[in-house]
Design an enzyme around this catalytic site. Structure first.
Site, PDB file in Angstrom:
ATOM      1  N   HIS A 153     -47.846 -98.604  25.608  1.00  0.00           N
ATOM      2  CA  HIS A 153     -46.874 -97.537  25.822  1.00  0.00           C
ATOM      3  C   HIS A 153     -46.288 -97.133  24.470  1.00  0.00           C
ATOM      4  O   HIS A 153     -45.933 -97.991  23.669  1.00  0.00           O
ATOM      5  CB  HIS A 153     -45.752 -98.021  26.753  1.00  0.00           C
ATOM      6  N   HIS A 199     -41.712 -89.907  19.027  1.00  0.00           N
ATOM      7  CA  HIS A 199     -41.021 -90.000  20.305  1.00  0.00           C
ATOM      8  C   HIS A 199     -40.004 -88.866  20.350  1.00  0.00           C
ATOM      9  O   HIS A 199     -38.931 -88.954  19.770  1.00  0.00           O
ATOM     10  CB  HIS A 199     -40.333 -91.362  20.441  1.00  0.00           C
TER      11      HIS A 199
END
Length: 616
Positions: A153, A199
């Site tokens: 992830h 991110h």
């Protein structure tokens, strides 16, 4: 006089050992003092240690005139170790490997083992609890949906989810460990003419897409030949999609897997995709510029706590981070909902051609998410909390969906410290892609590493048949239903060895031998999960516990054996002494060597336990 001084120092240190568990820093200890203290460390050698009682008795039973021949060893391997197919040649090879290590002993002018050499054999790599050297043993010809897949992830993050750097380093480390699913979040850079991996909406520092692709190309098949799946979170405009298509095709070339224009009724097999790169993503969403608003907020309220040793799932948050939670729920959890008009926007044909596994949006209720389209296999993603809600009333529907389709589970957004969750929640409901943050450590990640030690560490583990075949009257396996005990695993913990050779990595009390104990248990379905521990053995670098435990298993196909060694400390937190996690369904019966790993999952140079496994 010199020895009297040494004895005085040693006596004083031993008397106060409970107050000196941490190794003193160089600034607090003179160089001369360090040399004096070091001489008291016991330099343990296996041959100097008395074998456990069971080992002596077995040696006596399977030897003649205090020596064990190749025929004797073969009989021991067959009757005690359960190696029914072992040949005399294999027994001779194992014997030769041990003799090579101890050839200085006069008895080894011929091919036989004495008690010490037999003891060494039991601790050797050739006698490990899992198959060694590792090899693929599962059927690899089934569709991808029939396998648990080692999944990362936010694979580019070096630390927390808010402010850490993005880098190719964690991608490379994941691939070296056998991870087969790499996630990249693609955003336009500040000039809107290039692609960053970052991110989105956080303070993380980006890394360029082309660097990530090159790193994947170089390291994709170092640990495993089986396919690497790229899950892409796309926040790009059509012109940048075209740029991505060019980068990906030029980087991977013939290694890239294409499906053509037709939808797949079933996914291809891992075997058919060996040494291929497979792209999986959703149709694109318009770029949302949330980074600016995030930077204007205060992120100084991060509060985390470390869970106790009895908490099996590692680090948890004490309070959600308000700034992170202020993002809309979908953006925060990276599970983007697409409006119908967004779905209709144009997509560059070169980019569309890259997508071999199309991820579908969630629309409607749980029944709609889990609808099985017989004309096309698909992938959906659920954050851990959404999966937990779904399985409250639709557990069997989830499992039925995963018989043909891929289900990816990922951490909830409040795990800003990059902690992880219990992977058994996903695995016990058939989820193939249980996505984990690989840059942190803890018990959850140890379970993940343990599961994928199975099948030679290739990153693909065949799911148990109970997930793939329906029972009478089309009945589906339900992990909530307590089933009868199918098998009982008996585990005997004999002893440990090797900490003296890894002292720099284990950091125990410098003044006296440690006080070790072992925690041992099962992680699996709720009915099987339990944790037990041995007594504490004081002042011994090679502790002998010789304790036996029984674990009744209702679903042994999902059970993982958890093993942790700790050093007892009366006044402070117990020191960590090693851990491992082993898939019960691949344990070799008999007396076996069990190598231990550090907190990150790296194997120690020499730290091992000697254990016995029997199934009844």
């Amino acid at each position: 006089m010199f020895f009297m001084v040494l004895y005085s120092i040693y006596s004083h240190a031993t008397k106060h050992k409970t107050h000196t568990r941490s190794q003193p820093s160089p600034s607090n200890m003179s160089k001369q003092t360090f040399k004096v203290c070091w001489c008291f460390r016991r330099h343990f050698k296996l041959s100097d240690t008395e074998p456990p009682t069971d080992i002596k008795e077995l040696f006596n039973r399977y030897s003649d005139n205090d020596v064990m021949t190749a025929e004797n060893l073969q009989r021991f391997m067959t009757e005690i170790q359960g190696d029914d197919s072992i040949t005399k040649e294999a027994a001779e090879a194992a014997m030769d490997a041990v003799i090579k290590e101890v050839k200085h002993l006069p008895i080894f002018h011929r091919r036989v083992l004495n008690l010490d050499a037999f003891f060494r054999y039991l601790f050797s790599d050739s006698n490990r609890a899992l198959c060694f050297p590792p090899k693929v043993t599962h059927d690899m010809e089934a569709p991808l949906a029939h396998y648990f897949i080692y999944t990362g992830h936010n694979s580019y993050l070096t630390g927390n989810q808010i402010s850490s750097d993005c880098s190719v380093v964690p991608i490379i480390e994941s691939l070296k460990r056998g991870v087969r699913v790499i996630e990249l979040d693609m955003w336009p850079n500040s000039t809107k003419d290039d692609i960053d991996i970052v991110h989105g909406g956080t303070l993380t520092a980006p890394v360029k897409l082309n660097k990530c692709l090159e790193a994947i190309k170089t390291h994709a098949f170092v640990a495993s030949e089986y396919p690497v799946i790229l899950t892409l979170e796309d926040h790009l405009t059509p012109d940048l999609q075209a740029k991505v298509a060019k980068m990906v095709t030029e980087t991977f070339g013939d290694v890239l897997y294409y499906t053509g224009s037709e939808s797949m009724i079933d996914f291809p097999s891992p075997e058919s995709l060996k040494k291929r790169i497979v792209v999986s993503t959703k149709p694109p969403k318009e770029y949302l510029d949330t980074a600016k608003s995030m930077k204007e907020k205060d992120e100084g309220s991060l509060k985390t706590k470390t869970s106790s040793e009895d908490d099996p799932w590692g680090v948890e948050l004490s309070d959600p981070v308000e700034t992170y939670l202020s993002l809309d729920e979908d953006h925060k959890d990276e599970e983007f909902q697409y409006e119908e008009e967004t779905m209709k926007q144009s997509m560059e044909p070169e980019y569309k051609q890259l997508i071999a596994i199309q991820a579908k949006k969630l629309k409607g209720g749980v029944k709609d998410w889990l609808h099985d389209d017989p004309t096309a296999a698909k992938r959906i993603s659920l954050r851990e909390t959404r999966l937990e809600k779904a399985i409250e009333s639709h557990a069997t529907d989830v499992i039925r969906f995963t018989q043909r389709n891929l289900l990816r589970v990922f951490p909830k957004g409040s795990r800003v410290d990059s902690s992880n969750y219990n992977p058994l929640i996903g695995w016990s409901h058939g989820a193939q892609m249980v996505a984990f943050n690989m840059q942190t450590h803890g018990r959850s990640l140890w379970l993940m590493q343990g599961m994928f030690r199975a099948n030679g560490g290739c990153g693909y583990v065949k799911k148990p048949d109970l997930f793939l075949k329906n029972g009478p009257d089309d009945k589906i396996f339900d992990p909530k239903v307590i089933l009868p005990v199918k098998r009982t695993l008996k585990v005997k913990v004999y002893m440990g060895d090797g900490w003296h050779l890894d002292f720099k990595r284990t950091h125990f009390d410098i003044y006296s031998p440690p006080d070790f104990y072992v925690k041992i248990g099962i992680a699996g379905v709720q009915a099987d999960s339990v944790m037990k521990k041995t007594k504490i053995i004081q002042d011994d670098w090679a502790p002998k516990w010789e304790e036996e435990f029984e674990f009744p298993l209702t679903v042994p196909e999902l059970a993982l054996l958890r093993v942790e060694v700790h050093e007892y400390d009366m006044t402070e937190k117990d020191d960590f002494g090693g851990q491992t996690c082993l898939p019960v369904f691949e344990l070799r019966s008999g007396i076996r060597s069990v190598p231990l790993h550090d907190q990150k999952g790296d194997k120690y140079k020499s730290v091992k336990l000697l254990m016995r496994f029997d199934f009844v």
